[in-house]
Design a protein around this motif. Structure first.
Motif, short mmCIF file in Angstrom:
data_model
loop_
_atom_site.label_atom_id
_atom_site.label_comp_id
_atom_site.label_asym_id
_atom_site.label_seq_id
_atom_site.Cartn_x
_atom_site.Cartn_y
_atom_site.Cartn_z
N TYR A 13 -2.82 -29.90 -29.89
CA TYR A 13 -3.07 -30.82 -28.77
C TYR A 13 -4.39 -31.60 -28.90
CZ TYR A 13 0.85 -29.50 -25.76
OH TYR A 13 2.11 -29.31 -25.23
N GLN A 14 -5.13 -31.43 -29.97
CA GLN A 14 -6.42 -32.12 -30.08
C GLN A 14 -6.24 -33.64 -30.07
OE1 GLN A 14 -9.52 -31.02 -29.98
NE2 GLN A 14 -8.87 -28.89 -29.74
N CYS A 15 -5.27 -34.15 -30.83
CA CYS A 15 -5.06 -35.59 -30.87
C CYS A 15 -4.53 -36.11 -29.54
CB CYS A 15 -4.13 -35.97 -32.02
SG CYS A 15 -2.48 -35.24 -31.90
N CYS A 19 -6.83 -38.94 -27.42
CA CYS A 19 -6.37 -40.33 -27.50
C CYS A 19 -6.81 -41.11 -26.26
CB CYS A 19 -4.85 -40.39 -27.64
SG CYS A 19 -4.21 -42.08 -27.71
N PRO A 20 -7.62 -42.16 -26.41
CA PRO A 20 -8.14 -42.88 -25.23
C PRO A 20 -7.10 -43.70 -24.49
CG PRO A 20 -8.80 -44.00 -27.24
CD PRO A 20 -8.15 -42.71 -27.67
N LYS A 31 5.22 -30.47 -31.94
CA LYS A 31 4.68 -31.36 -32.97
C LYS A 31 4.24 -32.66 -32.29
CE LYS A 31 5.71 -28.54 -36.36
NZ LYS A 31 4.69 -27.86 -37.18
N ALA A 32 3.08 -33.15 -32.68
CA ALA A 32 2.57 -34.38 -32.09
C ALA A 32 3.37 -35.59 -32.56
CB ALA A 32 1.10 -34.56 -32.44
N PRO A 50 -7.40 -31.03 -37.22
CA PRO A 50 -8.00 -29.99 -38.07
C PRO A 50 -7.26 -29.76 -39.38
CG PRO A 50 -6.77 -28.98 -36.29
CD PRO A 50 -6.74 -30.45 -36.03
N VAL A 51 -6.04 -30.32 -39.50
CA VAL A 51 -5.24 -30.04 -40.70
C VAL A 51 -4.84 -31.31 -41.43
CG1 VAL A 51 -4.36 -27.82 -39.86
CG2 VAL A 51 -3.14 -29.94 -39.26
#
Length: 274
Positions: A13-15, A19-20, A31-32, A50-51
């Protein structure tokens, strides 16, 4: 287009959270997914993953560098001293600036933030055409000085000192263009920084100026060029300013022939705490 490699994605969930413009969603399979509908191509998703699951074919992924503390961090005290020690340099050696150094200065502008990630800043590097450009700016400033002095009013009185300076500068320049170059000081390079958003060009110019001095060069922002040509679209086009772009900053630089020994004092900061 920006995309996510599902085989690499770990569903952290980081992206999504970073995301602005909220263009990234999480699928049922954790999956994003980047919709590429409201995406402004800022690259936050690439930077935060991170990956290394996010990539783009819009830009060159070779620009991407992984974070390394040793080479990416600057101690606050060192940065502050560097900013304080920077001087506007107007004394130069008779030596051209190497192309690779100019490219590094431009690179500092290219990676400067822009509003909505528009990346709309353009650069015109003047070297061979700098003498002709100098003649043009001198002539325009002289014509403007005469108009100001001839039609002086209370509203234009504050421009009188500039008009007198431009007149004196022009007359001296006509006598000896090298000895009396009071506009570019015989610097070998001038970069015109252009954008339709003045803040974008100004931010780029600021970072470029710091890079100039980090490279051991010296330079200054030439505001008189902006006064002379910002309302002269035909002349701007003549010297390579893209159609539809505004001239916002002119960074002049070269190899300095002066060495400063210390920082200088400044007025106290005007701050209102609320």
């Amino acid at each position: 287009m920006f995309k996510v490699n599902e085989e690499r994605c770990i569903g952290c969930y980081q992206c999504v959270n970073d995301c602005p413009v909220r263009d990234i969603l999480m699928k049922d399979n954790k999956k994003a997914y980047i919709r590429n509908e409201t995406c402004i191509k800022c690259g936050h998703c690439i930077a935060i993953c991170p990956v290394e699951a996010v990539s783009t074919d819009t830009y060159d992924m070779e620009d991407v560098k992984p974070y390394e503390k040793e080479s990416f961090n600057i101690e606050p005290e060192v940065l502050m001293n560097f900013i304080k020690f920077r001087r506007s340099v107007r004394r130069y050696k008779e030596k051209p600036v190497e192309k690779e150094l100019i490219e590094k200065v431009i690179e500092a502008g290219r990676f400067t933030q822009t509003s909505t990630n528009s990346q709309d800043v353009s650069y015109v590097v003047l070297q061979k055409e700098l003498p002709a450009f100098k003649d043009t700016v001198m002539e325009v400033l002289y014509q403007k000085s005469q108009a100001i002095l001839k039609n002086m009013t209370d509203e234009t009185m504050h421009l009188k000192r500039y008009a007198l300076l431009w007149e004196l500068m022009y007359k001296g320049y006509q006598i000896d263009k090298v000895k009396n170059d009071g506009l570019f000081y015989n610097a070998p390079v001038a970069v015109l920084i252009c954008s339709n958003a003045a803040v974008n060009a100004s931010l780029a110019a600021s970072n470029m100026s710091l890079m100039v001095h980090a490279l051991g060069l010296g330079g200054y922002m030439n505001g008189f060029v902006i006064h002379a040509l910002s309302d002269q679209p035909e002349l701007l086009a003549k010297f390579g300013v893209p159609e539809g772009k505004q001239l916002n900053c002119c960074l002049v630089f070269g190899h300095p022939s002066v060495t400063y020994k210390r920082t200088v004092p400044r007025k106290e900061a005007s701050i209102e705490w609320r």
